[in-house]
Design a protein around this motif. Structure first.
Motif, PDB file in Angstrom:
ATOM      1  N   SER A 198      24.774 -36.768  -9.058  1.00  0.00           N
ATOM      2  CA  SER A 198      23.474 -36.118  -9.217  1.00  0.00           C
ATOM      3  C   SER A 198      23.102 -35.359  -7.946  1.00  0.00           C
ATOM      4  O   SER A 198      23.494 -35.727  -6.831  1.00  0.00           O
ATOM      5  CB  SER A 198      22.395 -37.148  -9.544  1.00  0.00           C
ATOM      6  N   GLU A 199      22.324 -34.298  -8.119  1.00  0.00           N
ATOM      7  CA  GLU A 199      21.870 -33.520  -6.970  1.00  0.00           C
ATOM      8  C   GLU A 199      21.029 -34.381  -6.030  1.00  0.00           C
ATOM      9  O   GLU A 199      21.159 -34.299  -4.800  1.00  0.00           O
ATOM     10  CB  GLU A 199      21.053 -32.313  -7.443  1.00  0.00           C
ATOM     11  N   GLU A 200      20.166 -35.201  -6.608  1.00  0.00           N
ATOM     12  CA  GLU A 200      19.280 -36.035  -5.794  1.00  0.00           C
ATOM     13  C   GLU A 200      20.068 -36.961  -4.879  1.00  0.00           C
ATOM     14  O   GLU A 200      19.819 -37.031  -3.663  1.00  0.00           O
ATOM     15  CB  GLU A 200      18.373 -36.866  -6.703  1.00  0.00           C
ATOM     16  N   LYS A 201      21.026 -37.677  -5.446  1.00  0.00           N
ATOM     17  CA  LYS A 201      21.750 -38.657  -4.644  1.00  0.00           C
ATOM     18  C   LYS A 201      22.752 -37.984  -3.700  1.00  0.00           C
ATOM     19  O   LYS A 201      23.073 -38.517  -2.635  1.00  0.00           O
ATOM     20  CB  LYS A 201      22.450 -39.668  -5.556  1.00  0.00           C
ATOM     21  N   TYR A 202      23.240 -36.809  -4.062  1.00  0.00           N
ATOM     22  CA  TYR A 202      24.089 -36.066  -3.127  1.00  0.00           C
ATOM     23  C   TYR A 202      23.290 -35.679  -1.887  1.00  0.00           C
ATOM     24  O   TYR A 202      23.758 -35.829  -0.756  1.00  0.00           O
ATOM     25  CB  TYR A 202      24.648 -34.819  -3.807  1.00  0.00           C
ATOM     26  N   LEU A 206      23.744 -36.709   2.173  1.00  0.00           N
ATOM     27  CA  LEU A 206      23.728 -35.823   3.337  1.00  0.00           C
ATOM     28  C   LEU A 206      22.767 -36.336   4.403  1.00  0.00           C
ATOM     29  O   LEU A 206      23.067 -36.294   5.607  1.00  0.00           O
ATOM     30  CB  LEU A 206      23.355 -34.404   2.912  1.00  0.00           C
ATOM     31  N   TRP A 207      21.610 -36.824   3.985  1.00  0.00           N
ATOM     32  CA  TRP A 207      20.666 -37.413   4.941  1.00  0.00           C
ATOM     33  C   TRP A 207      21.301 -38.599   5.670  1.00  0.00           C
ATOM     34  O   TRP A 207      21.191 -38.727   6.897  1.00  0.00           O
ATOM     35  CB  TRP A 207      19.402 -37.874   4.216  1.00  0.00           C
ATOM     36  N   ARG A 231      22.404 -24.240  -1.647  1.00  0.00           N
ATOM     37  CA  ARG A 231      21.013 -24.697  -1.687  1.00  0.00           C
ATOM     38  C   ARG A 231      20.902 -26.183  -1.373  1.00  0.00           C
ATOM     39  O   ARG A 231      20.031 -26.603  -0.597  1.00  0.00           O
ATOM     40  CB  ARG A 231      20.403 -24.415  -3.066  1.00  0.00           C
ATOM     41  N   LEU A 232      21.778 -26.990  -1.951  1.00  0.00           N
ATOM     42  CA  LEU A 232      21.697 -28.435  -1.750  1.00  0.00           C
ATOM     43  C   LEU A 232      21.872 -28.810  -0.280  1.00  0.00           C
ATOM     44  O   LEU A 232      21.164 -29.674   0.249  1.00  0.00           O
ATOM     45  CB  LEU A 232      22.755 -29.142  -2.607  1.00  0.00           C
ATOM     46  N   VAL A 233      22.797 -28.156   0.389  1.00  0.00           N
ATOM     47  CA  VAL A 233      23.026 -28.455   1.804  1.00  0.00           C
ATOM     48  C   VAL A 233      21.907 -27.877   2.669  1.00  0.00           C
ATOM     49  O   VAL A 233      21.383 -28.544   3.565  1.00  0.00           O
ATOM     50  CB  VAL A 233      24.396 -27.906   2.253  1.00  0.00           C
ATOM     51  N   MET A 298      11.814 -54.585   9.338  1.00  0.00           N
ATOM     52  CA  MET A 298      11.654 -54.425   7.904  1.00  0.00           C
ATOM     53  C   MET A 298      11.441 -52.951   7.548  1.00  0.00           C
ATOM     54  O   MET A 298      10.606 -52.268   8.149  1.00  0.00           O
ATOM     55  CB  MET A 298      10.489 -55.274   7.403  1.00  0.00           C
ATOM     56  N   VAL A 299      12.215 -52.494   6.571  1.00  0.00           N
ATOM     57  CA  VAL A 299      12.142 -51.103   6.123  1.00  0.00           C
ATOM     58  C   VAL A 299      11.625 -51.091   4.686  1.00  0.00           C
ATOM     59  O   VAL A 299      12.323 -51.532   3.769  1.00  0.00           O
ATOM     60  CB  VAL A 299      13.519 -50.419   6.189  1.00  0.00           C
ATOM     61  N   PRO A 300      10.409 -50.614   4.466  1.00  0.00           N
ATOM     62  CA  PRO A 300       9.870 -50.587   3.103  1.00  0.00           C
ATOM     63  C   PRO A 300      10.535 -49.508   2.255  1.00  0.00           C
ATOM     64  O   PRO A 300      11.144 -48.572   2.774  1.00  0.00           O
ATOM     65  CB  PRO A 300       8.385 -50.277   3.318  1.00  0.00           C
ATOM     66  N   ARG A 301      10.409 -49.656   0.960  1.00  0.00           N
ATOM     67  CA  ARG A 301      10.939 -48.647   0.047  1.00  0.00           C
ATOM     68  C   ARG A 301      10.061 -47.401   0.117  1.00  0.00           C
ATOM     69  O   ARG A 301       8.838 -47.476   0.021  1.00  0.00           O
ATOM     70  CB  ARG A 301      10.970 -49.197  -1.378  1.00  0.00           C
ATOM     71  N   LEU A 302      10.671 -46.246   0.289  1.00  0.00           N
ATOM     72  CA  LEU A 302       9.945 -44.978   0.341  1.00  0.00           C
ATOM     73  C   LEU A 302      10.897 -43.911  -0.190  1.00  0.00           C
ATOM     74  O   LEU A 302      11.740 -43.389   0.534  1.00  0.00           O
ATOM     75  CB  LEU A 302       9.497 -44.656   1.766  1.00  0.00           C
ATOM     76  N   THR A 303      10.773 -43.595  -1.445  1.00  0.00           N
ATOM     77  CA  THR A 303      11.742 -42.747  -2.127  1.00  0.00           C
ATOM     78  C   THR A 303      11.690 -41.308  -1.633  1.00  0.00           C
ATOM     79  O   THR A 303      10.628 -40.686  -1.584  1.00  0.00           O
ATOM     80  CB  THR A 303      11.493 -42.776  -3.646  1.00  0.00           C
ATOM     81  N   GLY A 304      12.858 -40.793  -1.244  1.00  0.00           N
ATOM     82  CA  GLY A 304      12.990 -39.383  -0.909  1.00  0.00           C
ATOM     83  C   GLY A 304      12.354 -38.954   0.388  1.00  0.00           C
ATOM     84  O   GLY A 304      12.162 -37.755   0.612  1.00  0.00           O
ATOM     85  N   ARG A 305      12.055 -39.895   1.284  1.00  0.00           N
ATOM     86  CA  ARG A 305      11.409 -39.538   2.551  1.00  0.00           C
ATOM     87  C   ARG A 305      11.975 -40.372   3.687  1.00  0.00           C
ATOM     88  O   ARG A 305      12.431 -41.501   3.488  1.00  0.00           O
ATOM     89  CB  ARG A 305       9.895 -39.753   2.461  1.00  0.00           C
ATOM     90  N   CYS A 306      11.921 -39.814   4.885  1.00  0.00           N
ATOM     91  CA  CYS A 306      12.281 -40.557   6.087  1.00  0.00           C
ATOM     92  C   CYS A 306      11.059 -41.294   6.619  1.00  0.00           C
ATOM     93  O   CYS A 306       9.915 -40.959   6.293  1.00  0.00           O
ATOM     94  CB  CYS A 306      12.820 -39.615   7.163  1.00  0.00           C
ATOM     95  N   GLN A 307      11.312 -42.285   7.446  1.00  0.00           N
ATOM     96  CA  GLN A 307      10.247 -43.042   8.096  1.00  0.00           C
ATOM     97  C   GLN A 307      10.583 -43.163   9.579  1.00  0.00           C
ATOM     98  O   GLN A 307      11.751 -43.251   9.949  1.00  0.00           O
ATOM     99  CB  GLN A 307      10.128 -44.448   7.502  1.00  0.00           C
ATOM    100  N   VAL A 308       9.559 -43.180  10.411  1.00  0.00           N
ATOM    101  CA  VAL A 308       9.744 -43.407  11.841  1.00  0.00           C
ATOM    102  C   VAL A 308       9.115 -44.744  12.186  1.00  0.00           C
ATOM    103  O   VAL A 308       7.902 -44.935  12.025  1.00  0.00           O
ATOM    104  CB  VAL A 308       9.118 -42.283  12.689  1.00  0.00           C
ATOM    105  N   LEU A 309       9.942 -45.682  12.619  1.00  0.00           N
ATOM    106  CA  LEU A 309       9.478 -47.010  13.004  1.00  0.00           C
ATOM    107  C   LEU A 309       9.409 -47.094  14.521  1.00  0.00           C
ATOM    108  O   LEU A 309      10.260 -46.542  15.226  1.00  0.00           O
ATOM    109  CB  LEU A 309      10.433 -48.083  12.484  1.00  0.00           C
ATOM    110  N   THR A 310       8.406 -47.778  15.015  1.00  0.00           N
ATOM    111  CA  THR A 310       8.279 -48.013  16.451  1.00  0.00           C
ATOM    112  C   THR A 310       8.611 -49.465  16.729  1.00  0.00           C
ATOM    113  O   THR A 310       8.039 -50.371  16.112  1.00  0.00           O
ATOM    114  CB  THR A 310       6.858 -47.697  16.942  1.00  0.00           C
ATOM    115  N   LEU A 311       9.543 -49.685  17.632  1.00  0.00           N
ATOM    116  CA  LEU A 311       9.979 -51.035  17.946  1.00  0.00           C
ATOM    117  C   LEU A 311       9.008 -51.678  18.922  1.00  0.00           C
ATOM    118  O   LEU A 311       8.659 -51.087  19.950  1.00  0.00           O
ATOM    119  CB  LEU A 311      11.385 -51.019  18.543  1.00  0.00           C
ATOM    120  N   GLY A 312       8.585 -52.883  18.606  1.00  0.00           N
ATOM    121  CA  GLY A 312       7.693 -53.612  19.489  1.00  0.00           C
ATOM    122  C   GLY A 312       8.457 -54.331  20.578  1.00  0.00           C
ATOM    123  O   GLY A 312       9.680 -54.247  20.685  1.00  0.00           O
ATOM    124  N   ASP A 313       7.731 -55.049  21.412  1.00  0.00           N
ATOM    125  CA  ASP A 313       8.359 -55.810  22.491  1.00  0.00           C
ATOM    126  C   ASP A 313       9.066 -57.035  21.920  1.00  0.00           C
ATOM    127  O   ASP A 313       8.669 -57.583  20.913  1.00  0.00           O
ATOM    128  CB  ASP A 313       7.305 -56.246  23.510  1.00  0.00           C
TER     129      ASP A 313
END
Length: 313
Positions: A198-202, A206-207, A231-233, A298-313
């Motif tokens: 599928s285009e989505e999972k391809y 790449l991500w 286009r996909l790339v 812990m990484v929550p589910r977030l479909t189709g998007r990146c997340q930026v986590l900040t590491l604590g002490d």
């Protein structure tokens, strides 16, 4: 090379497609060489496949270095020069090219119906300055696995390839994979069970490649598919520029490939922040643990998007 140099035209990137030329250890090569008096006289321990492979790959690498890499670098010392399918590895190759037959007798690493072949560390001998793995949707790989999800059959194998290269390639060596979305080298009458990736999972793949240390993409396709393949790339690479700081300076934090469909997490760590992407192949809604430096985040589910986590002490 001389024509470019004489006109003061710099070359920044040169990609070769040296595939079937020169010594190759696959198909009938090992059997034929063991019957050859001259080969037996020049290759010690020819009855050991790994020694045979090392001998042929050493010759092949020297040919590429002297006739290609050194020639290009002689005129353009700062050029990035590389070749299709030559990259550092973990001792195995997780795919077969169109002209290669799956071996019956060579040593291999099994994974369901897949037979991953031993591979020689040829990259350091070639003089290449960037690595070039191949992440193609080879038709035959679809039936290697029994995953119910057709997409995960493709994703799993391609992420194995990407993770092998990302883990094995030093950070200072650019990693530019060949990628391809449409099913590669199908027979004239393909089995309808073999579903198109599928285009989505391809694009998710790449991500994950970018977040596992890959730096850019070299796209292969036939003329009829160039619009969609491009286009996909391009969509992924353009969106990834939002995170340029991570791409330029981050280091991968995860190379694990889940053996069954489920959440897949990749990330780049820069300072105390981690750019992560989670792609799910099942109904898991709960956050999943990503281990970094002995700690679980812990990484929550977030479909189709990146997340930026900040590491604590």
């Amino acid at each position: 090379m001389s024509a470019y140099k004489e006109r003061d035209l710099p070359l920044d990137l040169v990609i070769g497609d040296w595939e079937v030329d020169g010594p190759i250890e696959w198909n009938d090569a090992w059997d034929n060489c063991r019957k050859c008096v001259r080969c037996r006289g020049h290759i010690k321990n020819i009855d050991d496949f790994r020694d045979f492979q090392a001998a042929l790959r050493t010759i092949r690498s020297d040919m590429q270095k002297r006739t290609y890499a050194d020639v290009v670098k002689g005129s353009f010392p700062r050029v990035l020069v590389g070749n299709y399918a030559v990259y550092p590895n973990d001792g195995y190759r997780y795919w077969y090219d169109y002209f290669e037959r799956e071996p019956d007798i060579q040593p291999y690493k099994p994974d369901q119906r897949a037979r991953y072949r031993p591979w020689f560390q040829e990259f350091p001998l070639t003089g290449y300055t960037f690595a070039m793995p191949v992440a193609y949707t080879w038709y035959r790989t679809f039936d290697w696995y029994d995953f119910e999800s057709p997409d995960y059959r493709w994703f799993y194998n391609l992420l194995l390839v990407a993770s092998c290269a990302g883990r094995s390639t030093p950070a200072e060596i650019p990693l530019i994979p060949f990628v391809h979305w449409q099913t590669t080298t199908p027979p004239p009458d393909p089995d309808p069970r073999v579903k198109q990736f599928s285009e989505e999972k391809y694009q998710e793949l790449l991500w994950h490649m970018l977040l596992r240390g890959h730096d850019a993409f070299a796209m292969y396709c036939r003329p009829a598919g160039i619009g969609k393949e491009t286009r996909l790339v391009q969509e992924v690479f353009a969106a990834a520029l939002e995170y340029k700081e991570f791409l330029d300076h981050g280091r991968p934090v995860n190379f694990e490939v889940p053996p069954r469909p489920g959440p897949v997490v990749s990330g780049l760590m820069h300072g105390r922040r981690v750019l992560v992407r989670r792609t799910d192949f099942d109904a898991t809604d709960a956050a999943v643990a990503l281990k970094i430096g002995g700690r679980a985040f812990m990484v929550p589910r977030l479909t189709g998007r990146c997340q930026v986590l900040t590491l604590g002490d």
